[in-house]
Design an enzyme around this catalytic site. Structure first.
Site, short mmCIF file in Angstrom:
data_model
loop_
_atom_site.label_atom_id
_atom_site.label_comp_id
_atom_site.label_asym_id
_atom_site.label_seq_id
_atom_site.Cartn_x
_atom_site.Cartn_y
_atom_site.Cartn_z
N GLY A 45 11.59 -5.78 5.27
CA GLY A 45 11.58 -5.83 3.81
C GLY A 45 10.68 -4.76 3.27
O GLY A 45 9.72 -4.35 3.94
N GLN A 50 5.69 0.18 -2.50
CA GLN A 50 5.29 0.62 -1.16
C GLN A 50 5.75 2.05 -0.85
O GLN A 50 5.32 2.63 0.14
CB GLN A 50 5.83 -0.33 -0.09
CG GLN A 50 5.16 -1.69 -0.12
CD GLN A 50 5.68 -2.57 0.99
OE1 GLN A 50 6.76 -3.14 0.89
NE2 GLN A 50 4.93 -2.68 2.08
N CYS A 92 2.61 -6.67 7.15
CA CYS A 92 3.05 -5.87 6.00
C CYS A 92 2.93 -4.40 6.38
O CYS A 92 1.92 -3.99 6.96
CB CYS A 92 2.15 -6.19 4.81
SG CYS A 92 2.57 -5.24 3.34
N LEU A 93 3.96 -3.60 6.03
CA LEU A 93 3.93 -2.18 6.35
C LEU A 93 2.77 -1.47 5.67
O LEU A 93 2.33 -0.42 6.14
CB LEU A 93 5.26 -1.51 5.96
CG LEU A 93 6.50 -1.96 6.75
CD1 LEU A 93 7.75 -1.33 6.17
CD2 LEU A 93 6.36 -1.63 8.23
N HIS A 134 7.29 -12.79 0.16
CA HIS A 134 6.40 -11.66 0.45
C HIS A 134 6.74 -10.46 -0.45
O HIS A 134 5.86 -9.85 -1.06
CB HIS A 134 6.53 -11.28 1.93
CG HIS A 134 5.69 -10.13 2.37
ND1 HIS A 134 4.58 -10.28 3.17
CD2 HIS A 134 5.78 -8.80 2.12
CE1 HIS A 134 4.03 -9.09 3.39
NE2 HIS A 134 4.74 -8.17 2.76
N GLU A 135 8.04 -10.15 -0.57
CA GLU A 135 8.44 -8.96 -1.34
C GLU A 135 8.26 -9.18 -2.85
O GLU A 135 7.83 -8.27 -3.56
CB GLU A 135 9.89 -8.58 -1.03
CG GLU A 135 10.17 -8.23 0.44
CD GLU A 135 9.19 -7.23 1.04
OE1 GLU A 135 8.65 -6.36 0.32
OE2 GLU A 135 8.94 -7.32 2.26
N HIS A 138 4.80 -8.61 -3.74
CA HIS A 138 4.51 -7.17 -3.89
C HIS A 138 4.80 -6.71 -5.32
O HIS A 138 4.05 -5.93 -5.90
CB HIS A 138 5.40 -6.33 -2.96
CG HIS A 138 4.79 -6.05 -1.62
ND1 HIS A 138 3.62 -5.36 -1.46
CD2 HIS A 138 5.23 -6.34 -0.37
CE1 HIS A 138 3.36 -5.25 -0.15
NE2 HIS A 138 4.31 -5.84 0.52
ZN LIG Z 1 4.49 -6.11 2.53
#
Ligand SMILES: [Zn+2]
Length: 170
Positions: A45, A50, A92-93, A134-135, A138
């Protein structure tokens, strides 16, 4: 185009994003870039901030290109229903190599627009429910450590500061 993933503590990750009002070529390019960047980073995701774009857009693909029906673009998403609880590891990236168990709803219903601006409703359980939460977090400027206890969050932030000092945090 593959874009660099923005890493914490960049402020763009900690601010709410703007709603999308135009469903045009620019938005389609943004979504395509997000998928490419997410696949390159081996994520499931990715939210627009990001890659440095403060817009309310997220892409999800739990199968990582294996099943075309898993490829989701959510524009202006909102969670409209939550139920149950799950406690699983999350990463998380934008927080490389940081993982912790995060409590999330087990099942969620999401309302979002697609790339044409049409409203759709999606339902997710388990990992998909976790990805939605989660997204969408963000898009509200919330990172997963903010969903942990103050103690656990402080441990993570201390670990990051240590890595920053030694130059190991990218
Ligand atoms: Zn993330």
């Amino acid at each position: 185009m593959i874009r660099d993933i923005v890493i914490y503590p960049d402020p763009i990750l900690q601010r709410p994003t703007e709603r999308v009002t135009e469903f045009n070529e620019e938005l389609r390019t943004l979504a395509a870039d997000m998928f490419e960047s997410m696949y390159k980073a081996i994520g499931i995701g990715l939210a627009a901030p990001q890659i440095g774009v403060p817009k309310r857009v997220t892409v999800i693909d739990l199968s990582n290109q294996k099943k075309p029906e898993d490829k989701l673009v959510l524009v202006n998403p909102e969670i409209v229903h939550k139920e149950g609880k799950q406690l699983e590891d999350e990463g998380c990236l934008s927080l490389p190599d940081i993982r912790d168990k995060v409590s999330r709803a087990a099942k969620v219903k999401v309302k979002a627009q697609n790339l044409e601006g049409k409203w759709i409703e999606l339902e997710g359980t388990d990992l998909l429910a976790r990805a939605f939460q989660h997204e969408i977090d963000h898009l509200d400027g919330i990172l997963f450590p903010w969903r942990l206890s103050a103690l656990k969050r402080d441990l993570i932030l201390r670990k990051i500061r240590k890595l920053q000092k030694t130059g190991e945090w990218k």
